[in-house]
Design an enzyme around this catalytic site. Structure first.
Site, short mmCIF file in Angstrom:
data_model
loop_
_atom_site.label_atom_id
_atom_site.label_comp_id
_atom_site.label_asym_id
_atom_site.label_seq_id
_atom_site.Cartn_x
_atom_site.Cartn_y
_atom_site.Cartn_z
N LYS A 102 0.88 -1.18 0.00
CA LYS A 102 0.00 0.00 0.00
C LYS A 102 0.91 1.23 0.00
O LYS A 102 2.07 1.14 0.44
CB LYS A 102 -0.86 -0.01 1.27
CG LYS A 102 -2.13 0.79 1.19
CD LYS A 102 -3.29 -0.02 0.65
CE LYS A 102 -4.55 0.82 0.57
NZ LYS A 102 -5.69 0.07 0.05
N VAL A 127 -20.03 1.37 -3.88
CA VAL A 127 -20.27 -0.07 -3.71
C VAL A 127 -21.71 -0.32 -3.28
O VAL A 127 -22.41 -1.15 -3.87
CB VAL A 127 -19.31 -0.67 -2.65
CG1 VAL A 127 -19.57 -2.17 -2.50
CG2 VAL A 127 -17.86 -0.44 -3.03
P1 NAD Z 1 -18.10 5.78 -1.04
O1 NAD Z 1 -17.37 6.90 -0.40
O2 NAD Z 1 -18.44 5.86 -2.48
O3 NAD Z 1 -19.46 5.47 -0.25
C1 NAD Z 1 -19.58 5.50 1.13
C2 NAD Z 1 -20.98 5.99 1.46
O4 NAD Z 1 -21.18 5.90 2.86
C3 NAD Z 1 -21.22 7.45 1.07
O5 NAD Z 1 -22.41 7.57 0.33
C4 NAD Z 1 -21.30 8.16 2.42
O6 NAD Z 1 -22.16 9.28 2.40
C5 NAD Z 1 -21.84 7.06 3.30
N1 NAD Z 1 -21.56 7.24 4.72
C6 NAD Z 1 -20.48 7.77 5.32
N2 NAD Z 1 -20.62 7.78 6.67
C7 NAD Z 1 -21.82 7.22 6.92
C8 NAD Z 1 -22.54 6.93 8.11
N3 NAD Z 1 -22.06 7.23 9.32
N4 NAD Z 1 -23.75 6.35 7.99
C9 NAD Z 1 -24.29 6.05 6.80
N5 NAD Z 1 -23.64 6.30 5.63
C10 NAD Z 1 -22.44 6.88 5.69
O7 NAD Z 1 -17.21 4.47 -0.74
P2 NAD Z 1 -17.28 3.08 -1.49
O8 NAD Z 1 -16.25 3.05 -2.55
O9 NAD Z 1 -18.69 2.76 -1.81
O10 NAD Z 1 -16.76 2.11 -0.33
C11 NAD Z 1 -17.60 1.77 0.75
C12 NAD Z 1 -16.81 0.97 1.77
O11 NAD Z 1 -16.29 -0.22 1.16
C13 NAD Z 1 -15.59 1.71 2.33
O12 NAD Z 1 -15.41 1.32 3.66
C14 NAD Z 1 -14.44 1.16 1.48
O13 NAD Z 1 -13.21 1.22 2.18
C15 NAD Z 1 -14.88 -0.27 1.28
N6 NAD Z 1 -14.32 -0.88 0.07
C16 NAD Z 1 -14.54 -0.32 -1.15
C17 NAD Z 1 -14.03 -0.94 -2.29
C18 NAD Z 1 -14.29 -0.37 -3.66
O14 NAD Z 1 -14.06 -1.06 -4.66
N7 NAD Z 1 -14.79 0.86 -3.76
C19 NAD Z 1 -13.28 -2.11 -2.18
C20 NAD Z 1 -13.09 -2.68 -0.91
C21 NAD Z 1 -13.61 -2.05 0.21
#
Ligand code: NAD
Length: 366
Positions: A93, A197
């Site tokens: 990373k 996601v």
């Molecule tokens: P994103 O930032 O697009 O979406 C996260 C969403 O969560 C946003 O809409 C945000 O408003 C909402 N949010 C934040 N705090 C909140 C709370 N307290 N209560 C309710 N909603 C809340 O992120 P993403 O890419 O969709 O990723 C989501 C999670 O999955 C993250 O933890 C990320 O680390 C993990 N992840 C993502 C990927 C990927 O391919 N994008 C891969 C592995 C893990």
């Protein structure tokens, strides 16, 4: 020979090599360039299974110590994620210290690319928080050791839909294990966080006829997703005691903790968020004791990693999807092992990943 103590003892006086030794890291690279303002750290945790692949996070860390701990922790997580997903990849990373909305320039990204290139392929980068595919295009100008490129450049594009597909597979496997069927029709599912996601997950779930309830702090996005997929939304953050079959954390980490476990009424916890368990050992055991099945996050959210991995030998979306589909079988395997050995599902997942690394280590040493 270094005497390995508890990691927190080193953090006080910040003995970096001792911390690396404690966490089994191979290499930590500090990058500093006055001209572009680049301050970055690349961590290579374990390359037993292959080159260390992991995204680059750009974040305004309060101190360099905070950045070091973050990159060490994140890179270690990547080793286990790759191992359990059956990929020929190690864990790595990178972090860039700075504000991604203000400090990111082409010169800075290209300088970072030079540093990545200098490692000769031991580390392959991709995007993470604060980065996007266009940043990877700039890195690509300086190195071939980069993934997460746009589709028109032979990359896999945005990995989130593939991540969501993997989480969906993990949820279906959990359902199969508990209810004897992977059919989610009419199952009540809370999706917390409908970002990149979460929204894609809602699509899969509603297409299958699940009864989906969504929650997000971003009210306009919440309303948009609710209208689009015709599902119920909850604006309040008090969602943990909802009477649902499945809770899918897709927003932030550490939502499984002392307070929330008390409240949970679901049968399954399975979502995309990284590091869902505030304390891995304690909270996985608490879930188990309460009879809640936990699908390990680093196993079921590996679709994005599988997607960028498939870029290395020429991107093939079908291949990435079919490898992601295997999350279903691996999740079931973990559940059965946890039951047979009377360990938590989280422990079972770590054991499987570690065994794969150990076997390869043994083969390499012979
Ligand atoms: P994103 O930032 O697009 O979406 C996260 C969403 O969560 C946003 O809409 C945000 O408003 C909402 N949010 C934040 N705090 C909140 C709370 N307290 N209560 C309710 N909603 C809340 O992120 P993403 O890419 O969709 O990723 C989501 C999670 O999955 C993250 O933890 C990320 O680390 C993990 N992840 C993502 C990927 C990927 O391919 N994008 C891969 C592995 C893990």
């Amino acid at each position: 020979m270094l005497k390995v103590k508890n990691v927190n003892d080193y953090v006080k006086d910040f003995q970096v090599i001792e911390i690396m030794s404690n966490m089994n890291h191979e290499q930590l690279v500090f990058c500093n360039d006055k001209k572009t303002g680049l301050k970055a750290i690349i961590a290579i945790h374990d390359t037993t299974l292959g080159p260390a692949l992991g995204g680059t996070r750009m974040w305004n860390y309060n101190s360099s110590n905070e950045a070091i701990i973050d990159v060490l922790r994140l890179s270690r997580g990547m080793t286990f994620k790759a191992a359990i997903s059956g990929l020929s990849l190690g864990g790595g990373k990178a972090v860039i210290i700075g504000d991604s909305s203000k400090d990111k320039t082409e010169a800075l990204m290209r300088k970072f690319g030079e540093y990545v290139n200098s490692l000769g392929g031991r580390y392959i980068t991709a995007e993470d928080v604060g980065m996007n595919t266009s940043d990877m295009v700039l890195v690509k100008k300086e190195t071939n050791f980069v993934t997460g490129l746009p589709l028109d450049m032979g990359g896999g594009g945005n990995p989130s839909p593939v991540t969501a597909y993997g989480v969906y597979m993990g949820i279906k496997a959990s359902s199969k294990y508990i209810w004897g069927t992977d059919n989610l029709y009419s199952k009540k599912v809370l999706v917390q966080g409908v970002g990149h996601v979460g929204e894609n997950l809602v699509k899969h779930l509603t297409e299958e006829g699940a009864n989906v309830i969504i929650n997000d702090i971003n009210k306009s996005n919440l309303k948009r997703v609710s209208d689009l997929y015709n599902c119920k939304m909850i604006e309040s953050s008090k969602v943990y005691d909802l009477d649902v079959d499945i809770y899918s954390p897709c927003a932030l980490g550490a939502t499984i903790n002392d307070e929330t476990i008390e409240l949970l009424k679901c049968d399954i916890v399975a979502g995309a968020a990284n590091n869902q368990l505030k304390d891995e050992k304690k909270h996985s055991k608490m879930l188990q004791d309460k009879g809640i099945l936990y699908a390990p996050d680093f196993l079921i959210n590996a679709g994005g990693l599988i997607n960028v991995y498939s870029e290395i030998n020429g991107y093939d979306r079908e291949k990435a999807i079919s490898q992601t589909r295997k999350i279903f079988d691996t999740t079931l395997k973990i559940f059965h092992r946890s039951e047979k050995e009377n360990i938590t599902t989280h422990e079972a997942a770590y054991l499987l990943a570690q065994e794969r690394i150990n076997e390869t280590k043994k083969l390499k040493n012979n």
